[in-house]
Scaffold this motif. Sequence first.
Motif, short mmCIF file in Angstrom:
data_model
loop_
_atom_site.label_atom_id
_atom_site.label_comp_id
_atom_site.label_asym_id
_atom_site.label_seq_id
_atom_site.Cartn_x
_atom_site.Cartn_y
_atom_site.Cartn_z
N LEU A 1 4.21 5.60 -12.02
CA LEU A 1 3.39 5.25 -13.18
C LEU A 1 1.92 5.49 -12.86
CD1 LEU A 1 5.02 1.79 -14.10
CD2 LEU A 1 5.67 4.08 -14.91
N PRO A 2 1.14 5.99 -13.85
CA PRO A 2 -0.31 6.11 -13.63
C PRO A 2 -0.90 4.73 -13.32
CG PRO A 2 0.36 7.28 -15.63
CD PRO A 2 1.55 6.48 -15.18
N LEU A 3 -1.76 4.66 -12.32
CA LEU A 3 -2.38 3.40 -11.89
C LEU A 3 -3.85 3.39 -12.30
CD1 LEU A 3 -2.25 0.71 -10.40
CD2 LEU A 3 -2.66 1.94 -8.26
N THR B 1 -1.80 8.98 -4.15
CA THR B 1 -2.77 9.77 -4.89
C THR B 1 -2.20 11.17 -5.11
OG1 THR B 1 -4.64 8.55 -3.94
CG2 THR B 1 -5.11 10.70 -4.93
N VAL B 2 -2.16 11.60 -6.36
CA VAL B 2 -1.62 12.92 -6.72
C VAL B 2 -2.78 13.80 -7.16
CG1 VAL B 2 -0.07 14.18 -8.24
CG2 VAL B 2 0.56 11.88 -7.43
N ALA B 3 -2.86 14.99 -6.57
CA ALA B 3 -3.96 15.90 -6.88
C ALA B 3 -3.98 16.21 -8.37
CB ALA B 3 -3.81 17.20 -6.09
N GLY B 4 -5.12 16.00 -8.97
CA GLY B 4 -5.29 16.31 -10.39
C GLY B 4 -4.80 15.23 -11.33
N SER B 5 -4.12 14.20 -10.81
CA SER B 5 -3.58 13.15 -11.67
C SER B 5 -4.06 11.77 -11.29
CB SER B 5 -2.04 13.18 -11.65
OG SER B 5 -1.56 14.41 -12.13
N GLY B 6 -4.81 11.63 -10.20
CA GLY B 6 -5.29 10.32 -9.79
C GLY B 6 -4.22 9.52 -9.09
N ARG B 7 -4.39 8.19 -9.07
CA ARG B 7 -3.45 7.33 -8.36
C ARG B 7 -2.22 7.04 -9.22
NH1 ARG B 7 -5.92 1.99 -6.54
NH2 ARG B 7 -6.66 1.96 -8.71
N GLN C 1 0.81 -1.21 0.00
CA GLN C 1 0.00 0.00 0.00
C GLN C 1 0.86 1.27 0.00
OE1 GLN C 1 -3.14 0.48 -0.42
NE2 GLN C 1 -3.71 -1.70 -0.52
N ALA C 2 2.08 1.18 0.56
CA ALA C 2 2.95 2.35 0.60
C ALA C 2 3.43 2.77 -0.78
CB ALA C 2 4.16 2.07 1.50
N ASP C 3 3.37 1.84 -1.75
CA ASP C 3 3.83 2.15 -3.11
C ASP C 3 2.76 2.86 -3.93
OD1 ASP C 3 6.31 0.90 -2.70
OD2 ASP C 3 5.43 -1.08 -3.11
N ILE C 4 1.53 2.91 -3.41
CA ILE C 4 0.44 3.53 -4.16
C ILE C 4 0.11 4.87 -3.51
CG2 ILE C 4 -1.98 3.31 -4.87
CD1 ILE C 4 -1.64 0.29 -4.78
#
Length: 648
Positions: A559-561, A544-550, A539-542
Amino acid sequence: MNMDLQRFHATFFEESREGLDAMEAALLAIDAGDRDAELVNSVFRAAHSIKGGAATFGFEGMAGLTHLLETLLDDIRGGHREATRAALDAILGSVDVLRALLAEAEHGRPADAQEVQAARTRLEAVLDAGPGMPAAAAKAADALPEGWKIGFTPAPSLFMSGNDPLRILRELEHLGPLEVAARLDRLPAFAQLDPLEACLAWDLGLMAQVPRGALDEVFSWVEDECELDIQPVAAAPTPTALADAAAPAAAKPYSISEVAESSVRVGVDKIDDLINLVGELVITQAMLKQASSSVDPALAERLFTGLEQLERNTRDLQEAVIGVRMLPVDAVFRRFPRLVRDLSTRLGKQVRLRTLGEGTELDKSLIEKVADPLVHLVRNAIDHGLEDPVTRRAGGKPESGTITLAASHQGGYIVIEVSDDGRGLNRERILAKAKQRGLAMPENPSDVQVWDLVFQPGFSTNDEVTDLSGRGVGMDVVRRNIQDLGGEVELHSAQGSGTRVVIRLPLTLAILDGMSVIAGGEVLILPLTHVLEALQPGQADIRTVAGSGRVLQVRGEYLPLVSLADVYGYGGRRERDPLIVVVEGDGQKIALEVEELVGQQQVVVKSLEHNYRRVDGVSGATILGDGRVALIVDVGGLVRAQRLPQAA
């Protein structure tokens, strides 16, 4: 009895198309400065063959035009006139008209009568304005023999290829006085006579000073279907000399029995049927494999051994059958020298065409469909990519621009590149145009995101629209056509240095190697050529970036998830840590979240668009071993959806 010649039409049409392609290639080489005499001879032979076949089948318009063409080519190869630009233009124009006449004969599409007449007029004008025989040619004519002795023995199957010995004798009569003696030693008794077999042979005496090449051209249509002995004579032939024409040849004659059959023409529909049957066999093999999974291996060892052997044989058969449909990409590349010549002349630019990897093979169905996108890209490169000679010289470049067409195999793909050394794309103008059209863009877009704007429908930075092309105009159609073939398009550019368009296509559309995964309880297929790795992150590798999703952190790279269950509306994501498959498409990596990895398998690709309708994010479908339908993921489409925001 009358012979039905229509059954030979298909062979004539195919061979004539090949002949016209060969003529065009040789003429362009001559136009580029290659003065090899064999080039002119090859053009003459092709024209002569087309004329002979057209006359045999009654295609008078084609026969009449090729007769004029043959006359002009005979003058050039005999040294009576130069291969001037006007002559080459007239001949190339005639090649275009002959293609139209061929289509008229084959498909019933009437050729433009004005264009046909214009081609005849151009040829006649060149013939009327041509110079006389050079001294060297006259001297060569003085060295010709007084005549020729010819032993002509057709193969029994000569009639079956649509050829007629009488036509050959009539062509010889056009060269000069001809003495003919028939040989009847092969003529059977009347009761055994087969009207479809050639039984006669001839001893011929041609009493004229003509070059050996003229005789070779008369017999070129049948050279593989006869025994031929041609000997020069120093004096006018006598009856005794004519009788000697039946003597054994000093040189090895051409004999149909001595020519090994190296190829056979098969209709594409038959090959398609064969590929479909192999596809069904692959599905059946998958069904047997799945059905046997519930059987105890200890109780059915021989069954499992047989199934493994069946799987190997099926794969070998599939590769062999698909290999039958593979053609060198040169089938597309060879049309571009003419296109480059005509457009560069029209635009007043100097353009050199380089082709690399012409022998790289691609499925015939893909070759036919990739031609139009490549034509559009090459036209764009000439019209708007390359500068005029003055501008190039002022920028320190050679006056002649270069366009490169290159093909190669990379993994399970064929990669075709169209590049130029022109002005390149203007990043600022593209961004300004995007702002003007209200297209949403990130605050600091990368070059890849900027170049992707070129593929937006109707997007162009050119203020003037020409009748040829516009950089960007129609590029959305190029990308859509390539995507319909299961491929991808990338664009790279550097201002002042040129532009490079990279097209990736699957080797075949029939069968692919895929990875089966489960998302939202449904089986999906990921094309194995896109798959880089599979992993189970913490879970620490995932994050959430504002405006870009996970995003997913993989060895320092974010990488985009994307959840496949969410993409296709399946829902039902599990609470435990997800499994991740990292894929790459359009030159960019993304991480796909799935619930389970089922395994690798060959899948038969079925068109979803033809059987249902087009679905975004899906490139096709397949039938699983248990009879269920599984969707094939469009990895390139998922990547583009993450990379480029939609228009505002």
